[in-house]
Scaffold this active site. Structure first.
Site, PDB file in Angstrom:
ATOM      1  CE1 TYR A  75      26.297  20.321  -9.446  1.00  0.00           C
ATOM      2  CE2 TYR A  75      24.546  20.849 -10.986  1.00  0.00           C
ATOM      3  CZ  TYR A  75      25.484  19.960 -10.500  1.00  0.00           C
ATOM      4  OH  TYR A  75      25.597  18.727 -11.057  1.00  0.00           O
TER       5      TYR A  75
ATOM      6  NE  ARG B 288       5.444  14.585 -24.560  1.00  0.00           N
ATOM      7  CZ  ARG B 288       4.484  15.416 -24.946  1.00  0.00           C
ATOM      8  NH1 ARG B 288       3.970  16.279 -24.097  1.00  0.00           N
ATOM      9  NH2 ARG B 288       4.030  15.373 -26.182  1.00  0.00           N
TER      10      ARG B 288
ATOM     11  CG  ASP C 158      20.462  23.426  -6.128  1.00  0.00           C
ATOM     12  OD1 ASP C 158      20.131  22.503  -5.356  1.00  0.00           O
ATOM     13  OD2 ASP C 158      21.158  23.247  -7.145  1.00  0.00           O
TER      14      ASP C 158
ATOM     15  CE  LYS D 274      24.116  15.071  -6.972  1.00  0.00           C
ATOM     16  NZ  LYS D 274      24.238  16.515  -7.052  1.00  0.00           N
TER      17      LYS D 274
HETATM   18  C1  LIG Z   1      24.160  17.255  -8.260  1.00  0.00           C
HETATM   19  C2  LIG Z   1      23.554  18.593  -8.082  1.00  0.00           C
HETATM   20  C3  LIG Z   1      22.650  19.089  -9.012  1.00  0.00           C
HETATM   21  C4  LIG Z   1      22.345  18.376 -10.302  1.00  0.00           C
HETATM   22  O1  LIG Z   1      21.753  17.145 -10.173  1.00  0.00           O
HETATM   23  P1  LIG Z   1      21.881  16.086 -11.379  1.00  0.00           P
HETATM   24  O2  LIG Z   1      20.754  15.162 -11.123  1.00  0.00           O
HETATM   25  O3  LIG Z   1      23.234  15.485 -11.242  1.00  0.00           O
HETATM   26  O4  LIG Z   1      21.714  16.840 -12.650  1.00  0.00           O
HETATM   27  C5  LIG Z   1      22.089  20.325  -8.780  1.00  0.00           C
HETATM   28  N1  LIG Z   1      22.406  21.043  -7.693  1.00  0.00           N
HETATM   29  C6  LIG Z   1      23.267  20.602  -6.767  1.00  0.00           C
HETATM   30  C7  LIG Z   1      23.568  21.445  -5.587  1.00  0.00           C
HETATM   31  C8  LIG Z   1      23.879  19.366  -6.938  1.00  0.00           C
HETATM   32  O5  LIG Z   1      24.762  18.959  -6.041  1.00  0.00           O
END
Ligand SMILES: *Cc1c(COP(=O)(O)O)cnc(C)c1O
Length: 403
Positions: free
Chosen positions: A116, A63, A189, A214
């Protein structure tokens, strides 16, 4: 050490279990393979009893992450300029992890109105339930406006720049400096910056968060998130959180993510180049009111982008001329190269309409027309513009039908 029994003395069940022991390393000490070994393991076998409790820093349990996790963490820490980086099972989970590492019951969080949507849900839900209050500030608030909101309980500021869906930017270095002078933590973020176009830790931000799902993945087939920090107490807080919560990521997912990371700079350059071509063309189309992309000189946020960013990614907004929702749906439904789907950062182009999910509590969103978000993939921009033109024709036709 002598084996107590010969294989023949063992039961069939035991022989089946021990018949496929991991082979000894076949390569000589000087030979290496390019990629880290993929070890799928919960249990780690230690060489002797003493090392079970004194491993000298080596992981004693799967883990905690084995070779692939360590390789991905190391490469991402390098990218972020971080002293420590933690991996989470999704980008949303990384936001959760960073906020839990930063905050305690009784604290107040200031958060950008354009965060987000799941981040807002976390603040209003679980964080509130555990005694953390969140106050949202306007998505384009200045450093002075944000600092004027600081109260005795304010512990952290959650930034997102550009904002999700609406792309407002903030002066992140100035906000980070002003917050640090008051002993307030900052988190960002940075998914739009992909760890490459903007370097939050170098800009003075304490926690740099990214949805690796992403651009780092780039293939729309794996979830993961990261939180990077530079200061030792924050590294300790993150490590402790991971031990206490038991969160972990799979070696297979890390392997997939590492493969994406290798080509991130190349892909991102192409996404950005194509996005600018398409964005500039869209600005000249009569059905388009405005393109929301800070890399465009016409953008309100262009100066901040130019100062802080080394490039642009493939994600931007398009504000269409005022029209009924049916016309926006006609636009989207007429597209054939753009998939209609959430998420972004993969090789493929995507489109969604945003208005049903834009949420504002600090200052209303004054959209002057319907907002569509596009992700420009790696297809030829000419093909994408032709597809968008077909969509805009359908949009115009639907508007006429309505009039
Ligand atoms: C998609 C996204 C997330 C979350 O990512 P996941 O892997 O889909 O949980 C967080 N912040 C932003 C700005 C995003 O576009």
């Amino acid at each position: 050490m002598a084996k107590p029994t010969s294989r023949a003395d063992l039961s069939e069940a035991t022989r089946l279990l021990h018949g496929a022991e991991t082979p000894a390393q076949k390569l000589g000490v000087e030979a290496r393979v390019v990629n880290p070994p993929l070890q799928r393991a919960s249990t780690v076998l230690m060489p002797n009893a003493a090392s079970l409790y004194a491993s000298g820093g080596a992981p004693t349990y799967g883990r905690l992450g084995l070779g692939v996790q360590a390789a991905l963490e190391g490469a991402l820490a390098e990218l972020e300029g971080a002293s420590h980086l933690a991996l989470f099972s999704s980008g949303a989970a990384a936001v959760t992890g960073a906020l839990l590492a930063a905050l305690s019951a009784g604290d107040e969080l200031l958060a950008a109105d354009g965060v987000y949507r799941p981040t807002r849900r976390l603040c209003d839900g679980t964080l509130a339930r555990f005694g953390v209050t969140t106050r949202f500030y306007p998505a384009r608030a200045t450093v002075d406006e944000i600092m004027a909101l600081v109260g005795p309980q304010t512990r952290a500021i959650m930034l997102e720049s550009p904002a999700s869906l609406t792309f407002e930017m903030q002066d992140v270095p100035a906000i980070a400096a002003a917050a640090r002078a008051k002993g307030i933590l900052t988190l960002i973020d940075n998914t739009w910056g992909a760890g490459l176009l903007f370097k939050p830790l170098a800009a003075g931000v304490d926690f740099s968060i990214q949805a690796l799902t992403k651009y780092v993945s780039g293939a729309s087939d794996v979830f993961m998130g990261s939180v990077a920090v530079r200061r030792p107490p924050l590294a300790k807080a993150l490590q402790t959180l991971m031990l206490e919560t038991g969160w972990a990521v799979s070696p297979d997912d890390c392997y997939t993510m590492l493969r994406g990371l290798r080509t991130l700079p190349l892909r991102l350059r192409q996404h950005g180049e194509s996005a600018l071509i398409v964005a500039q063309w869209l600005q000249t189309q009569p059905e388009v009111q405005r393109v929301l992309c800070p890399a465009l000189p016409s953008s309100e946020d262009h100066a901040i982008w130019k100062r802080d960013y080394s490039g642009v990614c493939g994600l931007f907004g398009v504000m269409l001329q005022p029209a009924p929702p049916k016309a926006v749906e006609a636009f989207l439904d007429a597209l054939s190269l753009f998939g209609l789907g959430f998420s972004w950062g993969g090789f493929e182009s995507l489109a969604i309409h945003c208005d049903p999910q834009i949420q504002r509590t600090a200052k209303p969103w004054l959209g002057l027309g319907p907002l569509v978000r596009l992700h420009i993939g790696l297809e030829s921009p000419d093909d994408l513009m032709a597809d968008l033109r077909r969509g805009l024709d359908a949009f115009a036709q639907a508007c006429e039908g309505e009039a």
